[in-house]
Design a protein around this motif. Structure first.
Motif, PDB file in Angstrom:
ATOM      1  N   VAL A  47     -12.867 -22.903  31.605  1.00 23.61           N
ATOM      2  CA  VAL A  47     -13.229 -21.961  32.673  1.00 23.61           C
ATOM      3  C   VAL A  47     -12.332 -20.733  32.600  1.00 23.61           C
ATOM      4  CG1 VAL A  47     -14.043 -23.766  34.243  1.00 23.61           C
ATOM      5  CG2 VAL A  47     -11.663 -23.044  34.378  1.00 23.61           C
ATOM      6  N   GLU A  48     -12.824 -19.627  33.166  1.00 21.88           N
ATOM      7  CA  GLU A  48     -11.982 -18.439  33.206  1.00 21.88           C
ATOM      8  C   GLU A  48     -10.883 -18.613  34.255  1.00 21.88           C
ATOM      9  OE1 GLU A  48     -14.930 -15.158  31.199  1.00 21.88           O
ATOM     10  OE2 GLU A  48     -14.750 -15.115  33.399  1.00 21.88           O
ATOM     11  N   SER A  49      -9.835 -17.826  34.081  1.00 20.65           N
ATOM     12  CA  SER A  49      -8.570 -18.098  34.781  1.00 20.65           C
ATOM     13  C   SER A  49      -8.605 -17.868  36.283  1.00 20.65           C
ATOM     14  CB  SER A  49      -7.486 -17.216  34.179  1.00 20.65           C
ATOM     15  OG  SER A  49      -7.885 -15.854  34.244  1.00 20.65           O
ATOM     16  N   GLY A  50      -9.563 -17.055  36.756  1.00 18.08           N
ATOM     17  CA  GLY A  50      -9.580 -16.741  38.185  1.00 18.08           C
ATOM     18  C   GLY A  50     -10.443 -17.684  39.005  1.00 18.08           C
ATOM     19  N   LEU A  51     -11.022 -18.689  38.355  1.00 17.07           N
ATOM     20  CA  LEU A  51     -11.892 -19.618  39.102  1.00 17.07           C
ATOM     21  C   LEU A  51     -11.066 -20.396  40.120  1.00 17.07           C
ATOM     22  CD1 LEU A  51     -14.903 -20.686  39.055  1.00 17.07           C
ATOM     23  CD2 LEU A  51     -13.968 -22.672  37.860  1.00 17.07           C
ATOM     24  N   PRO A  52     -11.494 -20.403  41.395  1.00 18.17           N
ATOM     25  CA  PRO A  52     -10.749 -21.218  42.365  1.00 18.17           C
ATOM     26  C   PRO A  52     -11.003 -22.708  42.123  1.00 18.17           C
ATOM     27  CG  PRO A  52     -12.144 -19.575  43.464  1.00 18.17           C
ATOM     28  CD  PRO A  52     -12.565 -19.625  42.025  1.00 18.17           C
ATOM     29  N   LEU A  53      -9.998 -23.518  42.438  1.00 13.70           N
ATOM     30  CA  LEU A  53     -10.115 -24.963  42.204  1.00 13.70           C
ATOM     31  C   LEU A  53     -11.291 -25.580  42.943  1.00 13.70           C
ATOM     32  CD1 LEU A  53      -6.345 -25.934  42.339  1.00 13.70           C
ATOM     33  CD2 LEU A  53      -7.879 -26.322  40.399  1.00 13.70           C
ATOM     34  N   HIS A  54     -11.608 -25.071  44.161  1.00 14.40           N
ATOM     35  CA  HIS A  54     -12.705 -25.707  44.903  1.00 14.40           C
ATOM     36  C   HIS A  54     -14.032 -25.530  44.167  1.00 14.40           C
ATOM     37  CE1 HIS A  54     -14.198 -21.884  46.698  1.00 14.40           C
ATOM     38  NE2 HIS A  54     -12.930 -21.553  46.717  1.00 14.40           N
ATOM     39  N   ARG A  55     -14.181 -24.393  43.451  1.00 15.33           N
ATOM     40  CA  ARG A  55     -15.421 -24.223  42.683  1.00 15.33           C
ATOM     41  C   ARG A  55     -15.409 -25.120  41.453  1.00 15.33           C
ATOM     42  NH1 ARG A  55     -16.442 -17.962  42.173  1.00 15.33           N
ATOM     43  NH2 ARG A  55     -17.871 -18.679  40.546  1.00 15.33           N
ATOM     44  N   LEU A  56     -14.238 -25.244  40.829  1.00 19.27           N
ATOM     45  CA  LEU A  56     -14.135 -26.140  39.664  1.00 19.27           C
ATOM     46  C   LEU A  56     -14.467 -27.582  40.082  1.00 19.27           C
ATOM     47  CD1 LEU A  56     -13.378 -26.791  36.743  1.00 19.27           C
ATOM     48  CD2 LEU A  56     -10.980 -26.915  37.454  1.00 19.27           C
ATOM     49  N   ASN A  57     -13.903 -28.015  41.210  1.00 22.90           N
ATOM     50  CA  ASN A  57     -14.145 -29.395  41.659  1.00 22.90           C
ATOM     51  C   ASN A  57     -15.631 -29.661  41.872  1.00 22.90           C
ATOM     52  OD1 ASN A  57     -11.482 -30.185  41.619  1.00 22.90           O
ATOM     53  ND2 ASN A  57     -11.100 -29.583  43.741  1.00 22.90           N
ATOM     54  N   ARG A  58     -16.320 -28.700  42.489  1.00 24.17           N
ATOM     55  CA  ARG A  58     -17.735 -28.917  42.787  1.00 24.17           C
ATOM     56  C   ARG A  58     -18.608 -28.850  41.538  1.00 24.17           C
ATOM     57  NH1 ARG A  58     -14.912 -28.059  46.559  1.00 24.17           N
ATOM     58  NH2 ARG A  58     -15.226 -28.765  48.688  1.00 24.17           N
ATOM     59  N   LEU A  59     -18.263 -27.942  40.631  1.00 25.80           N
ATOM     60  CA  LEU A  59     -19.104 -27.885  39.428  1.00 25.80           C
ATOM     61  C   LEU A  59     -18.878 -29.124  38.568  1.00 25.80           C
ATOM     62  CD1 LEU A  59     -18.109 -26.879  36.312  1.00 25.80           C
ATOM     63  CD2 LEU A  59     -17.267 -24.988  37.661  1.00 25.80           C
ATOM     64  N   LEU A  60     -17.667 -29.662  38.572  1.00 27.33           N
ATOM     65  CA  LEU A  60     -17.428 -30.911  37.838  1.00 27.33           C
ATOM     66  C   LEU A  60     -18.172 -32.068  38.502  1.00 27.33           C
ATOM     67  CD1 LEU A  60     -13.622 -30.694  36.919  1.00 27.33           C
ATOM     68  CD2 LEU A  60     -15.584 -30.393  35.397  1.00 27.33           C
ATOM     69  N   ALA A  61     -18.136 -32.108  39.840  1.00 28.97           N
ATOM     70  CA  ALA A  61     -18.834 -33.193  40.553  1.00 28.97           C
ATOM     71  C   ALA A  61     -20.328 -33.153  40.238  1.00 28.97           C
ATOM     72  CB  ALA A  61     -18.584 -33.081  42.055  1.00 28.97           C
ATOM     73  N   ALA A  62     -20.874 -31.934  40.167  1.00 30.50           N
ATOM     74  CA  ALA A  62     -22.311 -31.807  39.861  1.00 30.50           C
ATOM     75  C   ALA A  62     -22.616 -32.328  38.464  1.00 30.50           C
ATOM     76  CB  ALA A  62     -22.737 -30.346  40.004  1.00 30.50           C
ATOM     77  N   ALA A  63     -21.613 -32.306  37.587  1.00 30.11           N
ATOM     78  CA  ALA A  63     -21.798 -32.824  36.219  1.00 30.11           C
ATOM     79  C   ALA A  63     -21.275 -34.255  36.100  1.00 30.11           C
ATOM     80  CB  ALA A  63     -21.080 -31.913  35.228  1.00 30.11           C
ATOM     81  N   ASP A  64     -20.988 -34.881  37.243  1.00 28.89           N
ATOM     82  CA  ASP A  64     -20.456 -36.257  37.263  1.00 28.89           C
ATOM     83  C   ASP A  64     -19.094 -36.373  36.601  1.00 28.89           C
ATOM     84  OD1 ASP A  64     -21.458 -38.370  38.596  1.00 28.89           O
ATOM     85  OD2 ASP A  64     -23.221 -38.559  37.291  1.00 28.89           O
ATOM     86  N   LEU A  65     -18.285 -35.327  36.744  1.00 29.29           N
ATOM     87  CA  LEU A  65     -16.963 -35.301  36.107  1.00 29.29           C
ATOM     88  C   LEU A  65     -15.901 -34.981  37.153  1.00 29.29           C
ATOM     89  CD1 LEU A  65     -17.926 -33.227  32.932  1.00 29.29           C
ATOM     90  CD2 LEU A  65     -17.407 -35.680  32.993  1.00 29.29           C
ATOM     91  N   SER A  66     -14.643 -35.155  36.760  1.00 22.47           N
ATOM     92  CA  SER A  66     -13.547 -34.887  37.701  1.00 22.47           C
ATOM     93  C   SER A  66     -12.261 -34.590  36.935  1.00 22.47           C
ATOM     94  CB  SER A  66     -13.332 -36.125  38.575  1.00 22.47           C
ATOM     95  OG  SER A  66     -12.240 -35.938  39.443  1.00 22.47           O
TER      96      SER A  66
END
Ligand SMILES: Cc1cc2nc3c(=O)[nH]c(=O)nc-3n(C[C@H](O)[C@H](O)[C@H](O)COP(=O)(O)OP(=O)(O)OC[C@H]3O[C@@H](n4cnc5c(N)ncnc54)[C@H](O)[C@@H]3O)c2cc1C
Length: 433
Positions: free
Chosen positions: A83-102
């Protein structure tokens, strides 16, 4: 004239010479080249959640994270996300959850940017799993000469050692690759316990639980303990209303009011602490990992946190309690205690030693009256390492004595940023000129 930048806690501010928000690694490289030509310093900021002046960009070109937030891709075979460096963690967490990842582990909140969080060593608590930076598998970074470099354990490994947790001192990170794993559930068990009981059982509590932490309420003998362990399910999240009531309304709205009363009438704090420490009751729930690790924090405070060697932790905590009892301080915020396994990141607070984090807080606007100063003396007497993003007064001389790889980091800095394009006052203090 540019606007004044302020951090979340409101205790740091700076007026940058220029503000820019590059939308691609090419724009970021051009920004750094232009700053070099104009002989201006460059400072990347994240979400401003550091309490120190580490992100202060006075007189510098301030690089904002807002447009560097793309997801470059998920590699399921490698078990990574880039991911690019400015992505907030809450967006990373949700996009990973949508892909069944964490992610494997994380801190208490999820509003920081990925590069901001990792650059200061943001951590949660863990028996086997370390900080967010310890979960990085590759870094893409723009150096002072405007070149874009990629590094990993096998490619450019020296830069990788420094840049995973680089304090913003080596360059501006454009993208990060994190290790990910299949999404998992955590079962949380929160339980009040006595101070002596927690310390007496500390070795066992941290050995049998994957993630153990506790809060001690100053002016009392009481603690609120938390154990988070992986679960096969089924999920049993807190009912929405209960989650809001406990983790938002009581922990934020009610707590804000309580802290205000305590600030105006410090004499009431011991009584408030007695009541508050009894308000936390036992509860259990099972939910997706990131929902268990993180919760909203709205009450503004300032914080100091030190990592002490694991074997010193219970001694330090007993000394801390005695220090508070001997003093006339009135401390409304609980002391937070977490653990981390030893890691190999040069500037990680857990480098080469199993560590226990001890964090003290003061509600915003509270007079300090020596609490942080005395706690810091105690921590440094035990070779404590301060969190890079939380208040401390250490300088390069002290830090070089508690970090075995301090010289490796500064040598790397000399090599990649000889003109100190990315320096600010904080970095001059902690790293030397
Ligand atoms: C309410 C609250 C809760 C917190 N909880 C925890 C916790 O549980 N655990 C913990 O360890 N810490 C915690 N912190 C501290 C926080 O996680 C760190 O200070 C973190 O660095 C803040 O991230 P940020 O995105 O706000 O970065 P900033 O504070 O804005 O910046 C931090 C550093 O990152 C650098 N940086 C930012 N972007 C880049 C980039 N692209 N390239 C290079 N360098 C960059 C900056 O220059 C600066 O040096 C908490 C803080 C607050 C206010």
């Amino acid at each position: 004239m540019t606007e004044v930048w302020r951090n979340w806690a409101g205790n740091q501010s700076a007026r940058p010479a220029q503000v820019t928000a590059p939308g691609s690694v090419e724009e970021l490289a051009a920004t750094i080249k232009a700053a070099a030509e104009a002989d201006r310093p460059v400072k990347a900021v994240g979400s401003g959640h550091s309490f120190t002046a580490i992100a202060a960009a006075g007189d510098a070109v301030m690089v904002r994270p807002d447009r560097l937030t793309a997801v470059r891709g998920i590699d399921r075979a490698a078990g990574t996300v880039t991911v690019e460096s400015g992505l907030p963690l809450h967006r990373l967490n949700r996009l990973l959850a949508a892909a069944d990842l964490s992610l494997t582990n994380m801190g208490d909140i999820e509003v920081q940017t990925v590069a901001g969080a990792t650059s200061t060593g943001t951590h949660g608590t863990g028996r086997d799993s370390g900080s967010l930076a310890a979960q990085i598998r590759a870094v893409e970074i723009v150096l002072a000469d405007g070149s874009v470099q990629t590094c990993s354990a096998t490619e450019n490994p020296e830069l990788f050692q420094g840049a995973r947790l680089g304090l913003g001192a080596l360059g501006v990170i454009s993208a990060l690759t994190f290790a990910v794993e299949p999404m998992f559930l955590l079962s949380a068990h929160e339980k009040p316990m006595g101070f002596d009981e927690v310390l007496g059982d500390f070795d066992e509590l941290t050995a049998v639980n994957e993630h153990f932490e506790f809060y001690w309420f100053p002016h009392t003998d009481r603690c609120s303990t938390k154990r988070n362990n992986r679960s096969q399910g089924p999920a049993a999240p807190l009912p929405k209303f209960k989650a809001w009531l406990d983790d938002d309304f009581v922990s934020n709205t009610v707590w804000e009011g309580v802290c205000r009363v305590g600030r105006t009438f410090p004499g009431s704090i011991p009584t408030i602490a007695q009541v508050a420490s009894r308000a936390w009751s036992e509860r259990r729930f099972t939910d997706q990992a990131y929902r268990v690790y993180t919760s909203p924090r709205k009450v503004r405070f300032v914080e100091m946190e030190y990592a002490v060697p694991r074997e010193a932790a219970t001694t330090v905590l007993r000394e801390l309690k005695a220090l508070v009892e001997r003093s006339d301080w009135r401390i409304s915020f609980p002391v937070e205690v977490r653990t981390a396994p030893a890691d190999d990141l040069w500037l990680s607070t857990a480098n080469g030693r199993d560590s226990v984090y001890i964090a003290v807080h003061l509600y915003r606007g509270t007079r300090e009256l020596g609490y942080f100063t005395e706690v810091e003396k105690l921590m440094t007497a035990h070779r404590g390492r301060p969190h890079w993003g939380k208040l401390h007064t250490r300088d390069a001389e002290y830090l070089s004595s508690v970090y075995p790889h301090f010289g490796d980091f500064t040598a790397l800095r000399d090599k990649v940023d000889p003109e100190r394009r990315f320096a600010n006052d904080y970095l001059r203090r902690v790293l030397g000129a």
